[in-house]
Design an enzyme around this catalytic site. Structure first.
Site, PDB file in Angstrom:
ATOM      1  N   LYS A 168     -10.549  -5.906  -2.434  1.00 31.87           N
ATOM      2  CA  LYS A 168     -10.035  -5.008  -2.996  1.00 31.87           C
ATOM      3  C   LYS A 168     -10.863  -4.846  -4.613  1.00 31.87           C
ATOM      4  CE  LYS A 168      -5.307  -4.497  -1.666  1.00 31.87           C
ATOM      5  NZ  LYS A 168      -4.293  -4.427  -1.907  1.00 31.87           N
ATOM      6  N   LYS A 224      -8.636  -1.842   8.432  1.00 32.42           N
ATOM      7  CA  LYS A 224      -7.000  -2.148   8.657  1.00 32.42           C
ATOM      8  C   LYS A 224      -6.761  -0.669   8.109  1.00 32.42           C
ATOM      9  CE  LYS A 224      -4.596  -4.181   5.356  1.00 32.42           C
ATOM     10  NZ  LYS A 224      -3.240  -4.422   4.809  1.00 32.42           N
ATOM     11  N   LYS A 246      -1.971   0.996   2.814  1.00 31.25           N
ATOM     12  CA  LYS A 246      -1.025   2.170   2.446  1.00 31.25           C
ATOM     13  C   LYS A 246      -2.035   2.651   1.063  1.00 31.25           C
ATOM     14  CE  LYS A 246       2.394  -1.132   1.126  1.00 31.25           C
ATOM     15  NZ  LYS A 246       1.874  -2.062  -0.125  1.00 31.25           N
TER      16      LYS A 246
END
Ligand code: ATP
Ligand code: LTN
Length: 329
Positions: A115, A197, A200
């Protein structure tokens, strides 16, 4: 009498929940709630580890709550609550920052690396410390089992280490929890890049089927999903990651066995397969959204408030023990 085990899990209100969140996490929770004491949180203080618009966040907290309900989490059986309503979570996270967590633990976390990417020096300290707050969520309630998707196993491992270290120093205060990951569907992959992956917070929403997507556009996303070379419909994640992913989605949302699907599609091509999968997705989303649309924001607010009342005492009881053990009381 054997004691009933406690389950804890949560989802951040950080974007549009997708079928990965449903298959990897929520659908497992629904199955578990008849057999265990279940606690499910809308983990809003996790969401703010990356920038959120405040109006949007307020809306998403209710949206996630309504998604839990529409998916079949029953507030008569399970406790549903908002993380920030129980200040014990952040208090315990601070204590774990000081006792139980090493810098070297957090430096290993792959989610942080993913991230933060190239901006490791400028992302928030919260993003780095995120797994410690997650450990506090889990350990506060004497959790036995944490049902999560594959990507969260490392964080639950850290919660176990923190609990062990704290117990070594202060006595038997925390239960050692265990992650439970689905055998099939623990990692649903992106529709356009099956090596990543489905997430969202992905900037390109064509990678994901959101639970609240307009059904026609969800169908289009399936039709446009990438496939692998060759034409056979077989489950082979190593050589055919895209088809393996689509088979998993089909099996989970359509309630079929992958082996059965392989047989059914033995003489058919990718085109037929994707068309049928698009229908399965349409049926699933139509049914899900019709339940979702019957739940009001006020229903969601009330359920969160009931949850807060039910859980507050447990959290405060544990915090009193923790405060005493470290010497601040
Ligand atoms: P974000 O992109 O904002 O980090 P996310 O989609 O990864 O979000 P989380 O809130 O981090 O979602 O995850 C909620 C739960 O859903 C976790 O248990 C996580 O493991 C599970 N989950 C998330 N994405 C997937 C996926 N693609 N496949 C299976 N499970 C998933
Ligand atoms: N980090 C988790 C969300 C989360 C969680 C938890 C999951 C926060 N606290 C406690 C299980 C138990 C994620 O899915 N990103």
């Amino acid at each position: 009498m054997p004691t009933i085990k406690t389950i804890f899990s949560g989802i951040q209100p950080s974007g549009r929940l997708n079928i990965g969140n449903y298959i990897g996490a929520i659908s497992q929770w629904v199955e578990m709630q008849s057999h265990y004491n279940c606690i499910f949180s809308v983990v809003d203080y996790h969401a703010i580890t990356v920038k959120q618009d405040s109006e949007e966040l307020r809306k998403r907290i209710l949206e996630v709550t309504k998604i839990y309900l529409a998916a079949g989490i029953d507030p008569e059986k399970s406790i549903i609550f908002q993380q920030s309503a129980i200040p014990a979570h952040t208090e315990l996270a601070w204590i774990f920052n000081c006792y139980g967590t090493h810098m070297s633990d957090l430096n290993k976390m792959t989610q942080f690396k993913d991230k933060s990417g190239k901006n490791q020096e400028s992302v928030s300290v919260g993003l780095y410390d995120y797994p410690v707050l997650m450990a506090a969520d889990i350990l506060l309630y004497d959790t036995d089992i944490v049902p999560v998707g594959e990507d969260q196993k490392q964080h639950v491992e850290l919660a176990r280490d923190i609990a062990r270290r704290f117990n070594n120093e202060f006595g038997d205060i925390f239960k050692i929890p265990q992650a439970v990951v689905r055998q099939e569907g623990a990692k649903i992959m992106s529709l356009l890049d099956p090596t990543r992956k489905m997430s969202k917070s992905d900037d390109n929403q064509n990678n994901c089927i959101a639970l609240l997507d307009d059904v026609a556009s969800a169908q289009k996303k399936i039709i446009r999903a990438v496939t692998d070379s060759g034409s056979e419909i077989v489950y082979d994640p190593l050589h055919k990651p895209a088809i393996a992913n689509l088979l998993t989605i089909y099996a989970q949302l359509g309630n079929r066995q992958i082996k059965r699907l392989e047989k059914d599609y033995a003489d058919k091509g990718y085109g037929d397969f994707k068309k049928d999968l698009a229908d399965i997705v349409l049926k699933f989303l139509t049914d899900f959204q019709s339940k979702y649309n019957k739940i009001s924001d006020n229903d969601a607010r009330e359920i969160l408030e009931d949850g807060r009342k039910k859980i507050e005492k447990i959290a405060n009881g544990k915090m009193e023990r923790v405060r005493k053990s470290i010497g601040v009381r």
